[in-house]
Design a protein around this motif. Structure first.
Motif, PDB file in Angstrom:
ATOM      1  N   SER A  50     148.538  69.569  24.110  1.00  0.00           N
ATOM      2  CA  SER A  50     149.419  69.278  25.237  1.00  0.00           C
ATOM      3  C   SER A  50     148.785  68.287  26.208  1.00  0.00           C
ATOM      4  O   SER A  50     149.435  67.363  26.692  1.00  0.00           O
ATOM      5  CB  SER A  50     149.782  70.570  25.970  1.00  0.00           C
ATOM      6  OG  SER A  50     148.608  71.210  26.462  1.00  0.00           O
ATOM      7  N   ARG A  51     147.476  68.459  26.484  1.00  0.00           N
ATOM      8  CA  ARG A  51     146.790  67.543  27.400  1.00  0.00           C
ATOM      9  C   ARG A  51     146.133  66.377  26.682  1.00  0.00           C
ATOM     10  O   ARG A  51     145.711  65.409  27.311  1.00  0.00           O
ATOM     11  CB  ARG A  51     145.736  68.316  28.198  1.00  0.00           C
ATOM     12  CG  ARG A  51     146.325  69.384  29.137  1.00  0.00           C
ATOM     13  CD  ARG A  51     145.240  69.996  29.997  1.00  0.00           C
ATOM     14  NE  ARG A  51     144.248  70.711  29.179  1.00  0.00           N
ATOM     15  CZ  ARG A  51     142.997  70.982  29.566  1.00  0.00           C
ATOM     16  NH1 ARG A  51     142.582  70.547  30.748  1.00  0.00           N
ATOM     17  NH2 ARG A  51     142.184  71.651  28.786  1.00  0.00           N
ATOM     18  N   GLU A  52     145.976  66.492  25.359  1.00  0.00           N
ATOM     19  CA  GLU A  52     145.362  65.453  24.534  1.00  0.00           C
ATOM     20  C   GLU A  52     143.949  65.112  25.006  1.00  0.00           C
ATOM     21  O   GLU A  52     143.543  63.959  25.072  1.00  0.00           O
ATOM     22  CB  GLU A  52     146.240  64.201  24.480  1.00  0.00           C
ATOM     23  CG  GLU A  52     147.588  64.460  23.824  1.00  0.00           C
ATOM     24  CD  GLU A  52     148.470  63.236  23.748  1.00  0.00           C
ATOM     25  OE1 GLU A  52     149.387  63.222  22.931  1.00  0.00           O
ATOM     26  OE2 GLU A  52     148.243  62.296  24.551  1.00  0.00           O
ATOM     27  N   ILE A  53     143.198  66.151  25.328  1.00  0.00           N
ATOM     28  CA  ILE A  53     141.782  66.006  25.666  1.00  0.00           C
ATOM     29  C   ILE A  53     141.020  67.146  24.983  1.00  0.00           C
ATOM     30  O   ILE A  53     141.606  68.152  24.566  1.00  0.00           O
ATOM     31  CB  ILE A  53     141.501  66.029  27.173  1.00  0.00           C
ATOM     32  CG1 ILE A  53     141.926  67.373  27.783  1.00  0.00           C
ATOM     33  CG2 ILE A  53     142.202  64.873  27.876  1.00  0.00           C
ATOM     34  CD1 ILE A  53     141.482  67.554  29.226  1.00  0.00           C
ATOM     35  N   GLY A  54     139.711  66.995  24.887  1.00  0.00           N
ATOM     36  CA  GLY A  54     138.884  68.016  24.266  1.00  0.00           C
ATOM     37  C   GLY A  54     138.164  67.460  23.062  1.00  0.00           C
ATOM     38  O   GLY A  54     138.125  66.245  22.840  1.00  0.00           O
ATOM     39  N   SER A  55     137.593  68.331  22.266  1.00  0.00           N
ATOM     40  CA  SER A  55     136.752  67.904  21.140  1.00  0.00           C
ATOM     41  C   SER A  55     137.273  68.436  19.817  1.00  0.00           C
ATOM     42  O   SER A  55     137.784  69.551  19.726  1.00  0.00           O
ATOM     43  CB  SER A  55     135.303  68.373  21.351  1.00  0.00           C
ATOM     44  OG  SER A  55     134.728  67.720  22.484  1.00  0.00           O
TER      45      SER A  55
END
Length: 530
Positions: A468-473
């Motif tokens: 949903s946020r299109e961030i992370g690893s």
């Protein structure tokens, strides 16, 4: 180059038959990297069909077949089926991890369209060769293909083995015709750079023995007497593993203008025995034996106080159109900073558009030769006194590489696209995304961590990629972790700084989770005297 246990399957009709198969690609090329709803059967062969002696220098190389697991994200297309083949069976935890990255696709549905096959052969040979040696496995693959002409095969790199396998399966190969592999060697790259008018270091054509190498090095020094060192490269080396440095400081008594050409050649021949290698285990005795087999070149070493290693990635369609996919700043390591460790996207704004232009020029020269699909060009960038950057092309890779899977993972997860106007990646809302990626997050403290342990750490520390946020690893090479303490990571953020922050969070979490880890070792009981 590779150990051969099976003769390649050639006949007089192979060339025509292969080209007929390849002609099918034009009917669904656009679907190769885009989401669509058409039926697709994709056979994935993550074989590293490269020189096995050089490959064995890479820690955990037997797990690098996992690097194409990003392709499982293609199962977002409800009519796509993937047939993924490996040397040894994949851990179910790793497979589940990738399938659960899929947004809006039930795990059970995606898993039902994934066929996992294995040769159950961990020997140090090309996976593709192992598949060709197993006729019953070939039959199982054929039985999985729908008879509607929508299947194709994709691989890490194309050699005669991959061509033979495509012919045996009767499906096209989304990759380079191995007859064109020369253009991805060090010597072939230099020829393409010259044809495309792309700046590159002074150097020589391929040689096949140490005497000719010494002669070419002497001639290079005579053309450029200011040189402090040169790079010697195995012509078919990769990832910097076949590179070595020739230092000239101790040869000043035979420098140009102070000794004859013959004396200079003789002195350089002796100095070759003292090359600086990227691996502590490499020696001139072994390296020199590889020169007749793989060929070698010598190039001027590009000096500079502020020096970077950017690259550009592209592809060539069956119609010969060249498309730029991405640019990166590469992260290099090793004793002399020539080993690929990772990358950041995009490349610096100061030169990313110039990289695109050079990439297009190289791609067009390759297209004229008949090249197809993925290519990348590595550069050295040196900052000038006025703040500008001088770009020098170093080599062409006619295959997937260390920058392929992070970019394709981001693309397939977000459905976004690369913007040629800015060199940025934009998601479907037009927002830019940035990342850092590596195949080499390595620490001995991580040894012993099982895939299940990594999943627990990801969840506990909230490190996972958020659709949903299109961030992370996103993690890869998970199979390397327990034995080698090595892991691959793609960290996505809303800015370069944010991506770096995401990456550092992963390192900090792994370090904290393992710093107090107690390792139990087996101590055999002392022998009792009788």
């Amino acid at each position: 180059m590779l150990g051969v246990a099976l003769a390649p399957m050639h006949n007089v009709d192979d060339a025509d038959g292969f080209q007929q198969l390849q002609a099918q690609l034009s009917t669904y090329w656009l679907a190769a990297d885009l989401f669509d709803r058409q039926p697709r059967d994709i056979v994935i062969i993550p074989s590293l069909s490269l020189d096995q002696q050089e490959l064995m220098k890479v820690k955990g190389i037997n797990h690098y077949e996992e690097r194409l697991l990003f392709a499982l994200i293609r199962l977002r297309n409800p009519n796509t089926r993937l047939i993924y083949i490996t040397s040894t069976p994949l851990d179910s935890t790793i497979v589940e991890y990738y399938l659960k990255l899929l947004p809006d696709v039930p795990f059970s549905d995606a898993r039902s369209r994934l066929i996992l096959l294995s040769t159950h052969d961990a020997s140090a040979r090309s996976l593709t060769q192992k598949v060709l040696e197993r006729p019953r496995l070939l039959d199982r693959i054929r039985q999985q293909l729908r008879p509607d002409g929508t299947a194709y095969m994709t691989c890490f790199n194309s050699t005669q083995w991959e061509k033979d396998l495509a012919m045996a399966l009767g499906i096209p190969l989304l990759g380079l015709d191995p007859d064109l592999l020369h253009w991805g060697t060090k010597c072939g790259s230099r020829q393409i750079f010259a044809e495309a008018d792309v700046p590159h270091p002074d150097g020589c054509d391929e040689v096949r023995n140490a005497d000719d190498l010494a002669t070419q090095a002497a001639e290079l020094w005579e053309r450029q007497p200011q040189l402090q060192r040169m790079v010697v490269k195995l012509n078919e080396g990769f990832s910097g593993q076949g590179n070595a440095l020739l230092y000239l400081q101790s040869l000043q008594t035979v420098a140009p203008g102070t000794a004859s050409h013959a004396t200079r050649v003789e002195a350089i021949g002796r100095q070759l025995h003292h090359l600086s290698f990227q691996s502590d285990t490499e020696s001139w005795q072994h390296y020199s034996r590889r020169i007749p087999e793989l060929g070698a070149i010598v190039e001027a070493f590009v000096e500079g106080k502020e020096k970077r290693s950017p690259s550009v990635q592209g592809r060539i369609t069956p119609e010969g159109k060249v498309e730029i996919l991405s640019t990166h700043d590469q992260i290099l390591g090793g004793p002399d900073g020539q080993i690929f460790l990772g990358c950041s996207f995009p490349a610096d704004e100061a030169y990313r558009l110039a990289l695109q232009d050079y990439g297009l020029a190289v791609g067009e020269a390759l297209a004229k030769k008949g090249a197809l699909e993925r290519f990348s060009v590595d550069f050295l960038a040196v900052e000038q006194a006025d703040g500008s950057w001088d770009l020098q092309a170093i080599e062409i890779n006619l295959r997937k590489g260390g920058t392929t899977h992070p970019f394709m993972t981001l693309k397939l997860l977000t459905g976004g696209s690369y913007d040629m106007e800015t060199g940025l990646f934009l998601n479907q809302r037009g927002e830019p995304k940035y990342y850092m990626a590596t195949d080499n997050l390595q620490d001995d403290r991580y040894k012993g961590l099982l895939p299940e342990d990594l999943m627990h750490i990801i969840v506990q520390r909230q490190l996972h990629f958020s659709p949903s946020r299109e961030i992370g690893s996103v993690f890869h090479l998970i199979g390397c972790l327990s034995e080698f303490g090595k892991l691959g990571v793609l960290s996505v953020g809303d800015s370069p700084e944010h991506a770096s922050e995401m990456y550092n969070q992963v390192k900090e979490a792994l370090n904290e989770e393992t710093e107090n880890h107690v390792r139990y070792r087996f101590h055999p009981a002392s022998k009792q005297s009788h």
